[in-house]
Design a protein around this motif. Sequence first.
Motif, PDB file in Angstrom:
ATOM      1  N   SER A  47      10.695  19.808  -3.625  1.00  0.00           N
ATOM      2  CA  SER A  47      11.067  20.549  -2.410  1.00  0.00           C
ATOM      3  C   SER A  47      12.542  20.942  -2.356  1.00  0.00           C
ATOM      4  N   ILE A  48      13.353  20.455  -3.278  1.00  0.00           N
ATOM      5  CA  ILE A  48      14.787  20.753  -3.273  1.00  0.00           C
ATOM      6  C   ILE A  48      15.005  22.237  -3.567  1.00  0.00           C
ATOM      7  N   GLN A  49      15.832  22.874  -2.762  1.00  0.00           N
ATOM      8  CA  GLN A  49      16.107  24.307  -2.878  1.00  0.00           C
ATOM      9  C   GLN A  49      17.177  24.584  -3.938  1.00  0.00           C
ATOM     10  N   ASP A  50      17.085  25.743  -4.585  1.00  0.00           N
ATOM     11  CA  ASP A  50      18.107  26.177  -5.543  1.00  0.00           C
ATOM     12  C   ASP A  50      19.480  26.180  -4.875  1.00  0.00           C
ATOM     13  N   GLY A  51      20.497  25.801  -5.638  1.00  0.00           N
ATOM     14  CA  GLY A  51      21.856  25.787  -5.122  1.00  0.00           C
ATOM     15  C   GLY A  51      22.243  24.488  -4.437  1.00  0.00           C
ATOM     16  N   THR A  52      21.343  23.505  -4.440  1.00  0.00           N
ATOM     17  CA  THR A  52      21.608  22.216  -3.813  1.00  0.00           C
ATOM     18  C   THR A  52      22.207  21.251  -4.829  1.00  0.00           C
ATOM     19  N   ILE A  53      23.280  20.580  -4.439  1.00  0.00           N
ATOM     20  CA  ILE A  53      23.864  19.520  -5.259  1.00  0.00           C
ATOM     21  C   ILE A  53      23.054  18.253  -4.999  1.00  0.00           C
ATOM     22  N   VAL A  54      22.681  17.574  -6.071  1.00  0.00           N
ATOM     23  CA  VAL A  54      21.845  16.381  -5.964  1.00  0.00           C
ATOM     24  C   VAL A  54      22.608  15.187  -6.534  1.00  0.00           C
ATOM     25  N   LEU A  55      22.843  14.183  -5.692  1.00  0.00           N
ATOM     26  CA  LEU A  55      23.515  12.955  -6.098  1.00  0.00           C
ATOM     27  C   LEU A  55      22.479  11.830  -6.088  1.00  0.00           C
ATOM     28  N   MET A  56      22.426  11.049  -7.164  1.00  0.00           N
ATOM     29  CA  MET A  56      21.479   9.942  -7.248  1.00  0.00           C
ATOM     30  C   MET A  56      22.174   8.695  -7.762  1.00  0.00           C
ATOM     31  N   LYS A  72      11.002  14.369 -15.824  1.00  0.00           N
ATOM     32  CA  LYS A  72      11.236  15.777 -16.167  1.00  0.00           C
ATOM     33  C   LYS A  72      11.906  16.517 -15.010  1.00  0.00           C
ATOM     34  N   LEU A  73      11.471  16.259 -13.789  1.00  0.00           N
ATOM     35  CA  LEU A  73      12.077  16.911 -12.628  1.00  0.00           C
ATOM     36  C   LEU A  73      13.552  16.532 -12.500  1.00  0.00           C
ATOM     37  N   ILE A  74      13.883  15.287 -12.795  1.00  0.00           N
ATOM     38  CA  ILE A  74      15.289  14.863 -12.755  1.00  0.00           C
ATOM     39  C   ILE A  74      16.058  15.493 -13.911  1.00  0.00           C
ATOM     40  N   ALA A  75      15.444  15.560 -15.078  1.00  0.00           N
ATOM     41  CA  ALA A  75      16.090  16.222 -16.224  1.00  0.00           C
ATOM     42  C   ALA A  75      16.363  17.689 -15.916  1.00  0.00           C
ATOM     43  N   ASP A  76      15.460  18.329 -15.174  1.00  0.00           N
ATOM     44  CA  ASP A  76      15.654  19.724 -14.789  1.00  0.00           C
ATOM     45  C   ASP A  76      16.852  19.906 -13.852  1.00  0.00           C
ATOM     46  N   LEU A  77      17.283  18.825 -13.213  1.00  0.00           N
ATOM     47  CA  LEU A  77      18.476  18.868 -12.356  1.00  0.00           C
ATOM     48  C   LEU A  77      19.759  18.689 -13.173  1.00  0.00           C
ATOM     49  N   GLY A  78      19.610  18.446 -14.479  1.00  0.00           N
ATOM     50  CA  GLY A  78      20.765  18.329 -15.360  1.00  0.00           C
ATOM     51  C   GLY A  78      20.953  16.979 -16.017  1.00  0.00           C
ATOM     52  N   SER A  79      20.060  16.030 -15.752  1.00  0.00           N
ATOM     53  CA  SER A  79      20.213  14.690 -16.317  1.00  0.00           C
ATOM     54  C   SER A  79      19.830  14.649 -17.793  1.00  0.00           C
ATOM     55  N   THR A  80      20.618  13.912 -18.564  1.00  0.00           N
ATOM     56  CA  THR A  80      20.269  13.653 -19.962  1.00  0.00           C
ATOM     57  C   THR A  80      19.909  12.191 -20.176  1.00  0.00           C
ATOM     58  N   PHE A  93      24.317   9.735 -10.957  1.00  0.00           N
ATOM     59  CA  PHE A  93      24.105  11.089 -11.462  1.00  0.00           C
ATOM     60  C   PHE A  93      24.467  12.102 -10.391  1.00  0.00           C
ATOM     61  N   CYS A  94      25.079  13.194 -10.817  1.00  0.00           N
ATOM     62  CA  CYS A  94      25.332  14.344  -9.952  1.00  0.00           C
ATOM     63  C   CYS A  94      24.885  15.576 -10.716  1.00  0.00           C
ATOM     64  N   GLY A  95      23.931  16.286 -10.165  1.00  0.00           N
ATOM     65  CA  GLY A  95      23.410  17.503 -10.788  1.00  0.00           C
ATOM     66  C   GLY A  95      23.127  18.535  -9.729  1.00  0.00           C
ATOM     67  N   GLY A  96      22.272  19.471 -10.049  1.00  0.00           N
ATOM     68  CA  GLY A  96      21.962  20.512  -9.082  1.00  0.00           C
ATOM     69  C   GLY A  96      20.670  21.228  -9.381  1.00  0.00           C
ATOM     70  N   LYS A  97      20.046  21.706  -8.336  1.00  0.00           N
ATOM     71  CA  LYS A  97      18.815  22.482  -8.494  1.00  0.00           C
ATOM     72  C   LYS A  97      19.194  23.878  -8.966  1.00  0.00           C
ATOM     73  N   GLY A  98      18.587  24.301 -10.074  1.00  0.00           N
ATOM     74  CA  GLY A  98      18.881  25.604 -10.639  1.00  0.00           C
ATOM     75  C   GLY A  98      20.004  25.573 -11.650  1.00  0.00           C
ATOM     76  N   ILE A  99      20.463  24.371 -12.004  1.00  0.00           N
ATOM     77  CA  ILE A  99      21.546  24.241 -12.991  1.00  0.00           C
ATOM     78  C   ILE A  99      21.061  24.788 -14.336  1.00  0.00           C
ATOM     79  N   SER A 103      24.356  18.223 -16.811  1.00  0.00           N
ATOM     80  CA  SER A 103      25.460  17.743 -15.999  1.00  0.00           C
ATOM     81  C   SER A 103      26.363  16.793 -16.795  1.00  0.00           C
ATOM     82  N   PRO A 104      27.684  16.941 -16.669  1.00  0.00           N
ATOM     83  CA  PRO A 104      28.589  15.975 -17.303  1.00  0.00           C
ATOM     84  C   PRO A 104      28.838  14.762 -16.403  1.00  0.00           C
TER      85      PRO A 104
END
Length: 107
Positions: A47-56, A72-80, A93-99, A103-104
Amino acid sequence: LMSGVKNNVGRGINVALVNGKTGEPLDTKFFDMWGGDVAPFIEFLKSIQDGTIVLMGTYDDGATKLNDEARKLIADLGSTSITNLGFRDNWVFCGGKGIKTKSPFEQ
């Protein structure tokens, strides 16, 4: 961001969503990955919208109930690192929807 209360996190994966343009906090939740169910977490991630910063961040255990779809959904936010997250591992972790890149900001 989570709250002003010390030790304010829940068991499992704690998530904070921030508007990527304004910096406005949008939502905070935690998902118990030891005694809970992964399905609500998956629906939340979808449900997370594009352009949202996601902190976990994890507390106690954030991996036991994680399945391939959630990872996979978390990896799609930029997680390795999410594919290697194990029982009681510490993870932030700090990533984003649509990244478009990975994420570094992960440890």
